[in-house]
Write a protein that holds these residues in place. Structure first.
Motif, PDB file in Angstrom:
ATOM      1  N   LEU A 145      40.230  90.712  61.510  1.00 38.17           N
ATOM      2  CA  LEU A 145      40.471  90.358  60.116  1.00 38.17           C
ATOM      3  C   LEU A 145      40.842  88.877  60.055  1.00 38.17           C
ATOM      4  CD1 LEU A 145      40.951  92.041  57.294  1.00 38.17           C
ATOM      5  CD2 LEU A 145      43.291  91.264  57.668  1.00 38.17           C
ATOM      6  N   ILE A 146      40.224  88.141  59.137  1.00 42.66           N
ATOM      7  CA  ILE A 146      40.507  86.710  59.010  1.00 42.66           C
ATOM      8  C   ILE A 146      41.745  86.559  58.139  1.00 42.66           C
ATOM      9  CG2 ILE A 146      39.567  84.463  58.401  1.00 42.66           C
ATOM     10  CD1 ILE A 146      36.766  85.775  58.676  1.00 42.66           C
ATOM     11  N   LEU A 147      42.887  86.545  58.778  1.00 46.13           N
ATOM     12  CA  LEU A 147      44.162  86.638  58.072  1.00 46.13           C
ATOM     13  C   LEU A 147      44.436  85.488  57.114  1.00 46.13           C
ATOM     14  CD1 LEU A 147      46.847  88.131  57.640  1.00 46.13           C
ATOM     15  CD2 LEU A 147      47.739  86.922  59.656  1.00 46.13           C
ATOM     16  N   PRO A 148      44.278  84.215  57.506  1.00 43.63           N
ATOM     17  CA  PRO A 148      44.723  83.143  56.608  1.00 43.63           C
ATOM     18  C   PRO A 148      43.859  82.932  55.379  1.00 43.63           C
ATOM     19  CG  PRO A 148      43.801  82.222  58.618  1.00 43.63           C
ATOM     20  CD  PRO A 148      43.903  83.701  58.834  1.00 43.63           C
ATOM     21  N   GLN A 149      42.744  83.646  55.241  1.00 42.06           N
ATOM     22  CA  GLN A 149      41.997  83.547  53.998  1.00 42.06           C
ATOM     23  C   GLN A 149      42.418  84.639  53.004  1.00 42.06           C
ATOM     24  OE1 GLN A 149      37.860  83.902  55.107  1.00 42.06           O
ATOM     25  NE2 GLN A 149      37.863  86.129  54.969  1.00 42.06           N
ATOM     26  N   ARG A 150      43.397  85.447  53.405  1.00 42.44           N
ATOM     27  CA  ARG A 150      43.873  86.543  52.559  1.00 42.44           C
ATOM     28  C   ARG A 150      45.347  86.361  52.212  1.00 42.44           C
ATOM     29  NH1 ARG A 150      41.007  91.828  53.170  1.00 42.44           N
ATOM     30  NH2 ARG A 150      39.008  91.444  54.197  1.00 42.44           N
ATOM     31  N   GLN A 151      45.759  86.963  51.095  1.00 44.39           N
ATOM     32  CA  GLN A 151      47.167  86.929  50.696  1.00 44.39           C
ATOM     33  C   GLN A 151      47.997  87.770  51.668  1.00 44.39           C
ATOM     34  OE1 GLN A 151      46.581  88.418  46.656  1.00 44.39           O
ATOM     35  NE2 GLN A 151      47.313  86.447  45.875  1.00 44.39           N
ATOM     36  N   THR A 152      49.044  87.191  52.172  1.00 48.87           N
ATOM     37  CA  THR A 152      49.817  87.796  53.248  1.00 48.87           C
ATOM     38  C   THR A 152      50.445  89.125  52.848  1.00 48.87           C
ATOM     39  OG1 THR A 152      50.332  85.562  53.982  1.00 48.87           O
ATOM     40  CG2 THR A 152      51.661  87.360  54.906  1.00 48.87           C
ATOM     41  N   VAL A 153      51.130  89.143  51.727  1.00 44.84           N
ATOM     42  CA  VAL A 153      51.836  90.359  51.309  1.00 44.84           C
ATOM     43  C   VAL A 153      50.839  91.471  51.010  1.00 44.84           C
ATOM     44  CG1 VAL A 153      53.388  91.356  49.578  1.00 44.84           C
ATOM     45  CG2 VAL A 153      53.820  89.049  50.472  1.00 44.84           C
ATOM     46  N   LEU A 154      49.688  91.110  50.459  1.00 45.72           N
ATOM     47  CA  LEU A 154      48.670  92.125  50.170  1.00 45.72           C
ATOM     48  C   LEU A 154      48.129  92.730  51.471  1.00 45.72           C
ATOM     49  CD1 LEU A 154      46.945  93.642  48.135  1.00 45.72           C
ATOM     50  CD2 LEU A 154      45.334  91.724  48.160  1.00 45.72           C
ATOM     51  N   GLY A 191      42.333  87.012  63.252  1.00 48.36           N
ATOM     52  CA  GLY A 191      41.847  85.723  63.699  1.00 48.36           C
ATOM     53  C   GLY A 191      42.030  84.704  62.596  1.00 48.36           C
ATOM     54  N   VAL A 192      41.745  83.436  62.888  1.00 51.38           N
ATOM     55  CA  VAL A 192      41.954  82.381  61.891  1.00 51.38           C
ATOM     56  C   VAL A 192      40.656  81.976  61.210  1.00 51.38           C
ATOM     57  CG1 VAL A 192      44.017  81.522  63.037  1.00 51.38           C
ATOM     58  CG2 VAL A 192      41.786  80.529  63.619  1.00 51.38           C
TER      59      VAL A 192
END
Length: 296
Positions: A83-92, A113-114
């Motif tokens: 999952l490309i974490l930093p392109q998504r809202q963290t809390v969501l 991943g980034v």
């Protein structure tokens, strides 16, 4: 050592019946988990540079996909790869992962991943250029939300004022596994991660060296490297049963906890299988499992 398989969506498609057949067959053969990649946006191949075109294929949203498969595969585990974490809202993401954990009974690992495709970050209104540094704070926020009913957090990129998610994982956490091979990635795993998902290293001394480096970094971070999981991608486009069994034994002796079979990955030392049909992929699952079962 657990054995899983990466969903070959580009070959078999993403229809519900197809996904169900593939996952249930893998489960019946004896596979322990299914893995799925992540892209939200894909650049138009007609206008995109070559480096951006690989994100244009078929990608099911992993949380929706695994929520569906969890209901039809009662024993199978699930993992994002990645999952490309930093392109998504963290809390969501923390909320989605916690809900999936609850629905599948703790059978989910969050591989992260980034990312590499700036097109997605622009479309999702996230900053591409600080994604690595920001991901560290994202993990800290998610781990707090999974562990505590209410969180007060003030960081560089996140603020939470005494609030929490519900449901939370029954264990108090969702395992976070890192993809990627940068030296900073190893440092982040040592500090924050539950596991690593490398696919760049063949079964040779180069792999042993980097795994040793990760263990040293983990010890320096004050954590037990023996508790860190290692998932290695394997392929079967080259060689035969004896070669695959020998490779599986190598990875087990090297300390791998998981193997993930990819039948479509065709980069570095990996080669895809010749066939593209569902029958080709299911036959590959059976053949590979029979070859390596004794080494697991």
């Amino acid at each position: 050592m657990e054995l899983g398989a990466l969903l070959p969506l580009g070959d078999i498609g993403g229809e519900p019946a197809v996904l169900r057949e593939y996952a249930q067959t893998a489960e019946s053969i004896g596979y322990h988990f299914i893995e799925a990649p992540d892209h939200v946006l894909g650049a138009n191949p007609a206008s995109a540079p070559e480096a951006e075109r690989t994100g244009a294929g078929l990608y099911q949203d992993p949380f929706v996909l695994f929520g569906y498969l969890a209901g039809v595969c009662p024993k199978l585990g699930f993992s994002t790869g990645v999952l490309i974490l930093p392109q998504r809202q963290t809390v969501l993401v923390a909320k989605q992962a916690a809900c999936l954990d609850a629905l599948c009974g703790g059978r989910f690992r969050l591989g992260i991943g980034v990312g590499w495709n700036e097109v997605e970050f622009v479309g999702l209104n996230e900053n591409f250029h600080n994604r690595g540094r920001r991901s560290e704070e994202q993990i800290e926020v998610m781990q707090k939300l999974w562990a505590q009913p209410h969180v007060a957090f003030k960081g560089k990129w996140h603020t939470i004022d005494d609030a929490g998610i519900n449901p939370r994982p029954a264990s108090g956490k969702v395992p976070v596994w890192f993809g990627g091979h940068h030296e900073r990635t190893l440092e982040r795993i040592a500090k924050l991660g539950d596991g690593w998902m490398p696919n760049a290293y063949p079964p040779d001394q180069s792999a042993l060296d980097v795994l040793g480096q990760l263990r040293r970094l983990t010890e320096q971070a004050g954590r037990d490297p023996g508790k860190l999981g290692i998932e290695v991608w394997v392929s079967m486009g080259n060689g035969g049963e004896a070669d695959w069994a020998r490779e599986a034994k190598f990875w087990k002796q090297a300390g791998a906890s998981h193997l993930c079979l990819t039948t479509t990955f065709n980069r570095r030392h990996h080669r895809r299988i010749p066939g593209h049909t569902m029958g080709d992929h299911l036959a590959a699952l059976r053949r590979y499992h029979a070859a390596v079962a004794a080494a697991l």
